[in-house]
Every structure is written in structure tokens, then in C-alpha cells.
Write a protein that holds these residues in place. Structure first.
Motif, short mmCIF file in Angstrom:
data_model
loop_
_atom_site.label_atom_id
_atom_site.label_comp_id
_atom_site.label_asym_id
_atom_site.label_seq_id
_atom_site.Cartn_x
_atom_site.Cartn_y
_atom_site.Cartn_z
N VAL A 1 88.79 -9.30 45.05
CA VAL A 1 88.71 -10.76 44.99
C VAL A 1 90.11 -11.30 45.24
O VAL A 1 91.11 -10.58 45.13
CB VAL A 1 88.18 -11.24 43.62
CG1 VAL A 1 86.73 -10.81 43.42
CG2 VAL A 1 89.05 -10.69 42.49
N HIS B 1 84.28 -14.59 52.25
CA HIS B 1 85.00 -13.32 52.30
C HIS B 1 85.98 -13.35 53.47
O HIS B 1 85.65 -13.87 54.55
CB HIS B 1 84.04 -12.14 52.47
CG HIS B 1 83.26 -11.82 51.23
ND1 HIS B 1 82.19 -12.59 50.80
CD2 HIS B 1 83.40 -10.82 50.32
CE1 HIS B 1 81.71 -12.08 49.69
NE2 HIS B 1 82.42 -11.00 49.37
N LYS C 1 86.66 -11.35 48.40
CA LYS C 1 85.91 -12.58 48.10
C LYS C 1 86.86 -13.62 47.51
O LYS C 1 87.65 -13.34 46.61
CB LYS C 1 84.79 -12.27 47.10
CG LYS C 1 83.97 -13.50 46.69
CD LYS C 1 82.91 -13.11 45.67
CE LYS C 1 82.12 -14.32 45.21
NZ LYS C 1 81.10 -13.95 44.18
#
Length: 607
Positions: free
Chosen positions: A302, A320, A359
Motif C-alpha cells: 500500500v 493501484h 494500492k
């Protein structure tokens, strides 16, 4: 009625009763005030624990100042610059010692370079200085210690198109530049710069920029030098364009230059709060959420991206992005942006060692400028990722290595433990490192609250001791010294219960009035102190003139919750003040019970 007679009996000694009431009011006031301040200081400490964090930055001390001399062809002299000199880089592992109670262990952050040509990194009107790779020949034999005319035979690469047949070239930083011959061709990597002021008519010249040198470091900072060629240009000789010739390395350097124009700094960390920009509030989560502790620990893929980067590329929370990492800087922060172009040890393009989709969980915005310097700011288009998400080795891609700096190395410890940490650290005998702590004024606040707590305990103790001695003394005066009254009442047929009520009622009415009055006065005094402190009672106990930062920058406290907590604290103080009524009742009842156990005739005989 019995209680009226008892009260009338108390009023027959007005001075004694008035003194008893006045001192009791004072004692209950002190108990109420001390209890309220005690509870309030404890509450404030708990509140601050959720608002404040304490981090430390680590910087290796300079051992000397080194001189850097750069030749200036225009002034015909060296420009001398001074830069800090360090000994061997101290490893971050020395900070892992007994007695160090870390919330976030020390980290020396690495900044990776991600090659992202499909993303817009600059504003529409932004650009770079012109840089190009060309094969060119001088118009005549010359020594390029000034701007000389070069004729382009072939242009290979330029970040901005260059469409003129000639350009002016100066080997500006070389004290003894080599002679160039008109019948020879030279391969050059050059970039534009202002021309010498003594060459009228010229506004710009091109100077050597980039070389075939290769410097790669190990994880321990060992410098692995494959070749050192900083000239930036060379004569094209036989075999130059053949397989294995120098042209292949120049091509690799061209690709490296291209990468740098599309490079995004990616900082790997274990906590966003360890970055001074986020800690100081120069950067903040503008949309979405920060990376969680669990995501950091598990190395989830992330990331956080900047508001400008997200807006330029139409990115939103949940999208993403792929991060192809090809180089690693173990020296500088992303804010400094001190990237350099280098080839691999084999003279080829640095390979991408890690490429994964991340992400977007949060978009951060920044406040321009930083009081601590550029190196503490967020870099242009900087992306933040968990350190544990990088599982591949970057051993062959480390292009820069240096000592621990305040902008790259930090840790977090519990609030209020700076002195304990430094006491344990000083026993390690390591003098090469300098540790600086930032707690947004928590230490000053805690010292003030500790002083408030000590004063509260002192007030509470003085009030309680005063009340106990007062009650003992006046129980003796109002009960033991009135034995004759008790004997007469018993002789007139009153039961023991009636006698107890007779003795207690007047005394307890005075006690209730005194305790309630004192408790109300204590509550009022606490409220006045809070009002003078703009709603914060702790303001009256310390000076925040030199407190740095906003005390609520790490989190906001609900004003309604704070107000309710303050009322609860005052209520506790009122309860403690009024609890003296129970103490008085117990002491007086015990004294009366003892007197009632004796025969009335025996009480009449006492003087």
C-alpha cells in the motif's frame, strides 16, 4: 425538638463554634481543591498521551571539514566549497541497546527511484535545462577553456529537441582541458549553462554533464568502483560503435538520463510519523487514510501519494500504481533530491530489482517550506511505502551511501522518557552520534502537570490532616467536655439513642455546613483557575512560551468530552470535600459510644 436544643447548646459557645466552622470550611476547601487538581492532572496526562508523540532524530557528527575545489574556466581559479567530513558510517544497529524502550525502533530510511514514464510528473510549464548526447567536431583546432564552436554530426538524445547545426562548448570545470582537433569527432554528453560574460554575443554554452563512471555501494557502505571517467566526452576511435565498444555504455547512460527524468522518489519507512514533515504537520493526510501499523508490520503493498501527483494523473483512493524500482539512495532524503546518474558495475543500465503494484490508501498534501530545512521536506511526487514491502535485494543498485542524518534516521519512544533514554544511551560510550528529540512541548507540559499534581497532593494532604486534627480536637471539646450534659439527659430518662442524637445533631449540622461550603468554594476556585487558563487548568501551572508545535497537531480532543471530564474532576473534588462529613460522623459516633458505655453517675463525677 432535640436537634434544636443540641444546636442551641452549640451556640452557647459562639467563638468556639465559629472557629470550628471556619477551620472546617478551610480544610474541606483544601481537600476539594487538591482532589480536583489531582484528578485533573491525571486526566490531562492521559489526554496528552493520546495527542503527543516523542521522536528522536540521529545524526553522525562531523569529524572535519573538507574542501571541495572546482575549477572555473571564466575566473581562471578554483571555487572552494566546504563540506562536512565524516569517519566510517556508524551502523544504525548501535541504537539497539539495553534500556532503550522503543515504540518504533530506529530506522535509516532508504529512498528508491521508480521509473514511471507513463505518469505526468511536472506541471505543463515546467522543464529542465537542455541536455543532449551528440557526435560533434570543433570548427577549428582549439582548447575548450572558453566557448568554442562545435558542429553537430549526429544527435543521439536530448530531453528537449535541439535543432541547430552548431553549439558552443566549454570544458568549464577542467583546469587543463585536452585539445580538440577539427579533423576528429567526439562523442559528448553536455548540458546548457550560462556563457562567460566576457564572450559578447553569447547567452549560453554547453558543458560536460554525465560520465561513464560507475560507483555502486554495498549494504555496509563499501564503495565498489568499477571505472572512474568523469570527462563527459571522448574521441570516437575505431571500434567505438562495434559490439562491446564504448558506444554501448553511452547508450546505457542515455537510457539512465531518460530514467531520471521520469523517476519518482519512493521512501520506505515503518511509520509515517517518523518523517519529520508528517510529525510537524508540514505534510498531512488530505484524503483517505494513513498506512496502518499492521500494514507496516506485514509489509502490505500500500502507499501514500502526494496531492499534486494524484491530481496530475487522475488517481484516487483505491487505485493501484506499479513501482518499478531501479536504484537506491542510502544517504539522502527525498526532500534533498540529490540523485546522480550512474551505470551498473558492468557498465550497463541499472536493472529493475523490484516491480509490484501498490494500492493507494491515502493522498497527502504539503505546506510549503520547513523550519528544519529542505532535507526534511517531502520530495517532488514522493511516494511512501512500508519498508517490509520491499522483499527483493537492492545490493547491486545502491548508488549512494552516507552516514545517519537527522532527515533520514529517527525513532519513537514513550512520552516523558527522554531523560531515561539518554541516561541509558550515555552508558554506551558512543560519541559519534548526536540525538535530537522532538515532543511538541510534552516535556514542559508534563513537568507543569507533575508540579500541579505535587501541589494537589500537598493541598489534599494538608486539608485532610487539618480536618482530622480539627475533628479530634472539637470532638473532645463538644463531646467529652459535655459529659455532665449527657449524664443529666440520661438521668431524665432519655435513651442512649436519644442521647446520641442529641449530641450528634448540632455538631453534624455545623460539620455539614462547613464541609459543603468549603467544597463549593473549592469547586469555584478550580473553575476560576480553568477560566483564567482559557479553559485549560494546566495553563496556570507552566509557561508555554517556548513550547514548539500545536499541542493538538497529533490528534484533536472533543471539546464536549473535555468539558464533561472537567466537570467530573470537579465533582470528584466536591465529593472528597463532603466526605469529611462521614469522617466526622464516624469519629463523633465513636467518642459518644465510648461515653455512653459509662454509668451516668460516673459521668457526673467527671470535671
Amino acid at each position: 425538638m432535640i436537634w434544636k436544643s443540641s444546636l442551641k447548646q452549640m451556640m452557647r459557645t459562639p467563638v468556639k463554634t465559629g472557629l470550628f466552622l471556619a477551620v472546617l470550611i478551610l480544610a474541606s476547601l483544601l481537600v476539594s481543591l487538591g482532589g480536583s487538581l489531582w484528578v485533573e492532572s491525571e486526566r490531562k496526562l492521559e489526554e496528552f498521551e493520546s495527542v503527543f508523540t516523542t521522536i528522536g532524530t540521529v545524526e553522525q557528527k562531523e569529524t572535519a571539514m573538507r574542501e571541495i575545489k572546482i575549477w572555473d574556466a571564466e575566473s581562471k581559479a578554483y571555487d572552494v566549497y566546504r563540506a562536512p567530513g565524516y569517519g566510517s558510517a556508524v551502523p544504525v544497529s548501535v541504537l539497539d541497546f539495553e534500556g532503550a524502550d522503543y515504540i518504533q525502533k530506529p530506522e535509516k530510511r532508504v529512498v528508491y527511484g521508480a521509473y514511471m514514464p507513463d505518469y505526468q510528473l511536472l506541471s505543463e510549464d515546467a522543464g529542465y535545462n537542455l541536455q543532449m548526447f551528440v557526435a560533434a567536431s570543433p570548427a577549428e583546432d582549439c582548447v575548450p577553456d572558453h566557448a568554442v564552436t562545435m558542429m553537430i554530426e549526429e544527435a543521439y538524445y536530448s530531453n528537449y529537441p535541439y535543432n541547430a547545426p552548431t553549439f558552443y562548448f566549454c570544458d568549464h570545470y577542467n583546469e587543463q582541458p585536452q585539445k580538440l582537433y577539427a579533423d576528429k569527432t567526439y562523442f559528448m554528453c553536455v548540458s546548457s549553462a550560462p556563457a562567460h560574460t566576457d564572450q559578447s554575443g553569447l547567452t549560453a554554452e554547453f558543458r560536460p554533464s554525465g560520465s561513464l563512471g560507475s560507483v555502486i555501494y554495498t549494504k555496509d557502505g563499501e564503495r565498489r568502483l568499477a571505472r572512474e571517467d568523469s570527462l563527459g566526452y571522448e574521441e570516437i576511435t575505431d571500434g567505438f560503435y562495434e559490439e562491446g565498444g564504448h558506444f554501448e555504455m553511452w547508450q546505457a547512460l542515455m537510457e539512465t538520463m531518460e530514467r531520471m527524468y521520469y523517476m519518482v522518489p519512493v521512501t520506505a519507512t515503518n511509520s509515517t510519523n517518523l518523517r519529520m514533515a508528517f510529525y510537524n504537520g508540514d505534510a498531512f493526510i488530505d484524503e483517505g487514510e494513513d498506512i496502518t501499523g499492521e500494514e507496516y508490520e506485514n509489509g502490505e503493498r500500500v502507499c501514500l501519494v502526494s496531492r499534486k501527483f494524484a491530481d496530475r494523473n487522475g488517481l484516487k483512493i483505491g487505485d493501484h500504481i506499479s513501482l518499478p524500482l531501479f536504484c537506491a539512495d542510502y544517504k539522502n532524503s527525498a526532500g534533498l533530491g540529490a540523485w546522480k546518474t550512474t551505470l551498473s558495475l558492468e557498465g550497463t543500465l541499472l536493472p529493475i530489482f523490484s516491480e509490484h503494484a501498490y494500492k493507494i490508501t491515502g493522498i497527502y498534501a504539503t505546506v510549503p517550506g520547513s523550519a528544519l530545512g529542505t532535507e526534511y521536506q517531502m520530495g517532488d511526487n514522493e511516494i511512501v511505502i512500508p519498508e517490509n514491502s520491499i522483499r527483493e535485494s537492492d545490493e547491486k543498485n545502491i548508488i549512494n551511501y552516507g552516514p545517519m542524518l537527522g532527515s533520514t534516521t529517527s525513532f519513537q519512544i514513550p512520552n516523558g522518557t527522554i531523560n531515561d533514554f539518554m541516561k541509558a544511551w550515555n552508558t554506551q560510550g558512543i560519541d559519534e552520534l548526536e540525538i535530537t528529540f522532538y515532543d511538541k512541548g510534552y516535556s514542559q507540559l508534563k513537568d507543569g502537570l507533575d508540579q500541579m499534581k505535587k501541589m494537589a497532593v500537598m493541598l489534599f494532604g494538608i486539608g485532610l490532616v487539618t480536618a482530622l486534627f480539627l475533628l479530634l480536637f472539637f470532638c473532645h471539646l463538644f463531646i467529652r467536655r459535655q459529659s455532665r450534659r449527657m449524664a443529666i439527659e440520661r438521668s431524665l430518662g432519655m435513651s442512649r439513642g436519644q442521647c446520641r442524637f442529641s449530641m450528634l445533631s448540632g455538631l453534624m449540622m455545623i460539620v455539614v455546613v462547613g464541609c459543603v461550603t468549603g467544597s463549593f468554594l473549592g469547586m469555584g476556585l478550580v473553575g476560576k483557575m480553568e477560566s483564567n487558563g482559557s479553559g485549560n487548568s494546566y495553563d496556570a501551572y507552566y509557561d508555554r512560551t517556548f513550547t514548539s508545535g500545536n499541542i493538538q497537531s497529533a490528534g484533536e480532543v472533543d471539546p464536549e468530552v473535555g468539558a464533561e471530564a472537567e466537570k467530573w474532576g470537579r465533582g470528584v473534588g466536591f465529593f472528597l470535600g463532603c466526605s469529611l462529613v462521614v469522617v466526622a460522623y464516624g469519629m463523633a459516633s465513636a467518642e459518644i459510644r465510648e461515653r455512653l458505655m459509662e454509668e451516668p453517675l460516673g459521668l457526673l463525677e467527671e470535671k
